[in-house]
Motif scaffolding. Structure first.
Motif, short mmCIF file in Angstrom:
data_model
loop_
_atom_site.label_atom_id
_atom_site.label_comp_id
_atom_site.label_asym_id
_atom_site.label_seq_id
_atom_site.Cartn_x
_atom_site.Cartn_y
_atom_site.Cartn_z
N PRO A 165 -4.10 -3.24 3.24
CA PRO A 165 -3.30 -2.77 4.38
C PRO A 165 -1.99 -3.54 4.51
CG PRO A 165 -5.07 -4.19 5.13
CD PRO A 165 -5.26 -4.03 3.65
N HIS A 166 -1.05 -2.93 5.20
CA HIS A 166 0.25 -3.54 5.51
C HIS A 166 0.44 -3.45 7.02
CE1 HIS A 166 0.70 -2.38 1.26
NE2 HIS A 166 1.47 -3.45 1.17
N PRO A 167 -0.19 -4.34 7.79
CA PRO A 167 -0.15 -4.21 9.25
C PRO A 167 1.16 -4.72 9.87
CG PRO A 167 -1.45 -6.12 8.63
CD PRO A 167 -1.05 -5.43 7.35
N LEU A 209 0.87 -11.73 -3.82
CA LEU A 209 0.97 -11.61 -5.27
C LEU A 209 -0.41 -11.60 -5.92
CD1 LEU A 209 2.93 -11.33 -7.63
CD2 LEU A 209 3.08 -13.81 -7.72
N ALA A 210 -1.35 -12.32 -5.35
CA ALA A 210 -2.72 -12.37 -5.90
C ALA A 210 -3.38 -11.00 -5.87
CB ALA A 210 -3.56 -13.38 -5.13
N ARG A 211 -2.95 -10.13 -4.96
CA ARG A 211 -3.53 -8.78 -4.92
C ARG A 211 -3.19 -7.98 -6.16
NH1 ARG A 211 -1.37 -6.86 0.99
NH2 ARG A 211 -2.49 -8.38 2.25
N MET A 212 -2.06 -8.34 -6.81
CA MET A 212 -1.59 -7.56 -7.94
C MET A 212 -1.72 -8.32 -9.26
SD MET A 212 -0.51 -4.58 -8.74
CE MET A 212 0.14 -3.64 -7.39
N THR A 213 -2.30 -9.51 -9.24
CA THR A 213 -2.48 -10.28 -10.47
C THR A 213 -3.94 -10.44 -10.82
OG1 THR A 213 -2.38 -12.35 -9.26
CG2 THR A 213 -0.34 -11.57 -10.26
N GLY A 226 -12.70 -4.07 -9.94
CA GLY A 226 -13.01 -2.81 -10.59
C GLY A 226 -11.77 -2.00 -10.89
N TRP A 227 -12.00 -0.76 -11.21
CA TRP A 227 -10.91 0.13 -11.57
C TRP A 227 -10.14 0.62 -10.35
CZ3 TRP A 227 -9.75 0.10 -16.50
CH2 TRP A 227 -10.73 -0.25 -17.42
N LEU A 228 -10.84 0.79 -9.24
CA LEU A 228 -10.21 1.32 -8.03
C LEU A 228 -9.66 0.21 -7.15
CD1 LEU A 228 -12.92 3.98 -7.07
CD2 LEU A 228 -10.79 4.35 -8.32
N ASP A 229 -8.71 0.55 -6.31
CA ASP A 229 -8.15 -0.40 -5.35
C ASP A 229 -9.18 -0.65 -4.25
OD1 ASP A 229 -5.88 -0.11 -6.87
OD2 ASP A 229 -4.81 1.09 -5.41
N THR A 230 -9.06 -1.82 -3.61
CA THR A 230 -9.88 -2.15 -2.46
C THR A 230 -8.95 -2.70 -1.38
OG1 THR A 230 -10.29 -4.47 -3.03
CG2 THR A 230 -11.78 -2.82 -4.01
N PRO A 231 -9.44 -2.85 -0.16
CA PRO A 231 -8.58 -3.42 0.90
C PRO A 231 -8.13 -4.86 0.62
CG PRO A 231 -10.40 -2.23 1.87
CD PRO A 231 -10.68 -2.31 0.39
N SER A 232 -8.80 -5.55 -0.29
CA SER A 232 -8.41 -6.94 -0.56
C SER A 232 -7.59 -7.10 -1.84
CB SER A 232 -9.65 -7.83 -0.64
OG SER A 232 -10.46 -7.42 -1.72
N ARG A 233 -7.62 -6.09 -2.73
CA ARG A 233 -6.95 -6.26 -4.01
C ARG A 233 -6.74 -4.91 -4.70
NH1 ARG A 233 -8.66 -10.45 -8.75
NH2 ARG A 233 -6.97 -9.86 -10.10
#
Length: 189
Positions: free
Chosen positions: A91-93, A185-189, A15-22
């Motif tokens: 997240p960036h744990p 990288l898949a989070r941003m592609t 979707g348009w908004l960010d999620t914890p996975s992407r």
């Protein structure tokens, strides 16, 4: 079509908004548009450093001021969007996560400071600035030396620092995938 609901369902994070996975579509659009514009900016700057002032560097560099202003506006918009999505973002744990957050903050700081110094220098020069024909800064006769000095001193060096940090950002995305088996990288592609 989702078997459970009988309706078409978009994959999580599509979707348009960010999620914890992407990251969402808006964040991805900001990221890749800015990556392309920075690539053009740095290609022109590196070409100028290597070959000097010539017809090719004047063609490539002719857009430098306008694209720098565009990047400045985009980073401000992207920052507002990022803050609005902060609680939804991936997240960036751990210790590496804190290092990633610090790296991203450094990138954002440089993306604001580098064009900010150029705009300060432009205003101090007294020359008009009209990106896309929009009168952003009127011309005037007097020069304001204290506004010109920081840009003359730091814009070039901080821009190449930004280039080095961005190169490290790209390398880290690939190292995450190769060494840690995390496809960030898949989070941003």
């Amino acid at each position: 079509m989702s078997a459970a609901s009988g309706t078409d369902a978009a994959p999580v994070g599509d979707g348009w908004l960010d999620t914890p996975s992407r990251y969402g579509r808006v964040s991805r659009a900001f990221h890749w548009l800015m990556a392309a514009l920075f690539a053009w900016q740095f290609a022109g700057a590196l070409l100028y450093v290597v070959t000097g002032d010539n017809a090719v560097t004047r063609i490539v560099g002719g857009s430098h001021f306008t694209l720098g202003f565009t990047l400045f506006v985009l980073v401000l918009l992207r920052g507002v969007w990022g803050l609005a999505n902060m609680t939804r973002r991936p997240p960036h744990p751990g210790r590496l996560g804190r290092a990633a957050v610090a790296g991203h903050l450094l990138i954002y700081a440089l993306m604001v400071v580098v064009p900010g110094l150029a705009l300060l220098r432009q205003y101090g020069s007294g020359k008009p600035f009209t990106p896309y024909g929009i009168p952003v800064m009127p011309g005037r006769d007097e020069k304001i030396a204290w506004m010109v000095a920081p840009g003359d001193l730091l814009h070039h060096w901080l821009a190449f620092t930004l280039l080095a940090v961005l190169a490290g950002h790209v390398v880290m995305a690939f190292l995450h995938r190769k060494l840690r088996k995390e496809d960030v990288l898949a989070r941003m592609t």
